[in-house]
Design an enzyme around this catalytic site. Structure first.
Site, PDB file in Angstrom:
ATOM      1  N   LEU A  37       0.863  -1.293  -0.096  1.00 48.23           N
ATOM      2  CA  LEU A  37      -0.099  -0.136  -0.082  1.00 48.23           C
ATOM      3  C   LEU A  37       0.930   1.343  -0.052  1.00 48.23           C
ATOM      4  CD1 LEU A  37      -2.999  -0.865   2.323  1.00 48.23           C
ATOM      5  CD2 LEU A  37      -2.867  -0.872  -0.017  1.00 48.23           C
ATOM      6  N   HIS A  38       1.994   1.393   0.802  1.00 43.31           N
ATOM      7  CA  HIS A  38       2.756   2.574   0.794  1.00 43.31           C
ATOM      8  C   HIS A  38       3.501   2.822  -0.703  1.00 43.31           C
ATOM      9  CE1 HIS A  38       6.928   0.889   1.974  1.00 43.31           C
ATOM     10  NE2 HIS A  38       6.523   0.210   0.964  1.00 43.31           N
ATOM     11  N   ASP A  39       3.346   2.016  -1.471  1.00 45.31           N
ATOM     12  CA  ASP A  39       4.016   2.382  -2.819  1.00 45.31           C
ATOM     13  C   ASP A  39       3.272   3.572  -3.607  1.00 45.31           C
ATOM     14  OD1 ASP A  39       6.207   0.576  -2.369  1.00 45.31           O
ATOM     15  OD2 ASP A  39       5.407  -1.097  -3.635  1.00 45.31           O
TER      16      ASP A  39
END
Length: 346
Positions: A254-256
């Site tokens: 998700l943090h990408d």
């Protein structure tokens, strides 16, 4: 009476010179020092010099080894010429390339890629642009990786390395007993699925990633002897629906992405889950007050370097997105160090 601690330069120097101890550790990993010591046991400095083909003076050889000792990565018996060096328990467990718990892949990536890119953090903050290979005119990271099997293997090793402790912790801490099927979306080498299958023998596990990664996952699954419980499949979770599963996980996925794509991935997970199913995001979830999880904040800045608009997030952020997507409730499960599992139940 004012008992306030007087100002001190200690922390300023400690942080300002932080690249020194980092580079000492990264160099030892580059030399595979911990792997050699795991195989050889205790070694004197001059034997280490010969093994690594080092040409530095005796003084600097001891400076290097003793610094690793002070930092807690080497144990030392004796002093100077009589000293015998061996791995600390942490180094023995996590920095020996021959062990399945090896996490040095992420340190190799720190050394080979990110160490140089972080030199341009200021440029990233000024421009809002990624400062990795793209800034040098190359294709975006994942396009480049999928063209180069050697670099792809290094990246996969790095992603496994940064998450191996969390995968072990999740497999042991999360209650998988109500569920039968597990999917790791963006599962890289498949290690999370392997760990879940190992600790939950009734689970059937699937690791999903791009086709270029599937061969790496298959080899890893075979290496762990888990082919009867874990399968590797290929697919693009942006362009295709996620396979159905009772539990769906994403580790450092998700943090990408920006918020729009984070919500898209949450919706895809929601659609693939049954009622009562769980979605798990394994990341360095930032504390809601943004005062404690320094690693999470730094990882978010690393997303600026790598992707421009990706970012790490708080549990409050995750809860908002999950509720917006339709999940009924959320929970936060601490894993190892600064990392947690943010969980959303359908």
């Amino acid at each position: 009476m004012d008992n306030q601690t007087p100002p001190s330069p200690d922390k300023i120097m400690q942080i300002g010179s932080g690249f020194w101890p980092a580079k000492i550790l990264l160099t030892a990993v580059e030399f595979e020092l911990f792997t050699h010591l795991a195989r050889e046991g205790k070694m004197p400095a001059k034997a280490i010099r010969a093994l690594l083909s080092l040409k530095c003076t005796d003084r600097h050889l001891y400076d290097f080894l003793d610094a690793l000792h002070v930092l807690g990565f080497l144990q030392r018996d004796g002093f100077w010429d009589a000293a015998q060096y061996s791995n600390s328990p942490d180094a023995e467990a996590f920095l020996d390339k021959q062990k399945p718990t090896y996490m040095g892949g992420i340190l190799e990536m720190f050394n080979n890629r990110l160490y140089g890119f972080w030199h341009k953090l200021g440029e990233g903050l000024k421009t809002g642009l990624a400062q990795n290979e793209v800034a040098g005119g190359e294709d975006p990271l994942f396009v480049t990786l999928y063209k180069d099997p050697e670099r792809l293997q290094g990246f996969v090793s790095a992603m496994t390395g940064i998450q191996i402790g969390n995968f072990m912790a999740l497999a042991e801490k999360f209650d998988f007993s109500p569920y039968k099927t597990f999917l790791d979306a963006g599962g890289s080498a498949g290690v999370l699925s392997i760990m879940v299958a190992k600790h939950n023998p009734d689970m059937t596990c699937t690791t999903l990633d791009m086709q270029q990664v599937e061969d790496i996952a298959v080899k890893t699954i075979d290496k762990f002897g888990a082919a009867n419980k874990v399968k590797a499949v290929s697919g693009d979770f942006f362009s295709e629906p996620l396979p159905k599963a009772d539990v769906i996980a994403m580790g450092n996925i998700l943090h990408d992405w920006n918020e729009e794509n984070k919500l898209l991935l949450l919706r895809k997970a929601y659609d693939a889950l049954p009622e009562g199913g769980a979605f798990i995001a394994i990341e360095a979830v930032i504390d809601n007050d943004r005062k404690q999880n320094l690693f999470g904040l730094m990882m978010s800045l690393n997303m600026l370097i790598e992707t421009a608009d990706g970012f790490d997030y708080t549990f409050a952020d995750f809860d908002k997105w999950a509720k917006q997507t339709g999940f009924k409730k959320t929970a936060l499960l601490p894993l190892t160090g600064p990392s947690s599992a943010a969980i959303a139940y359908k």
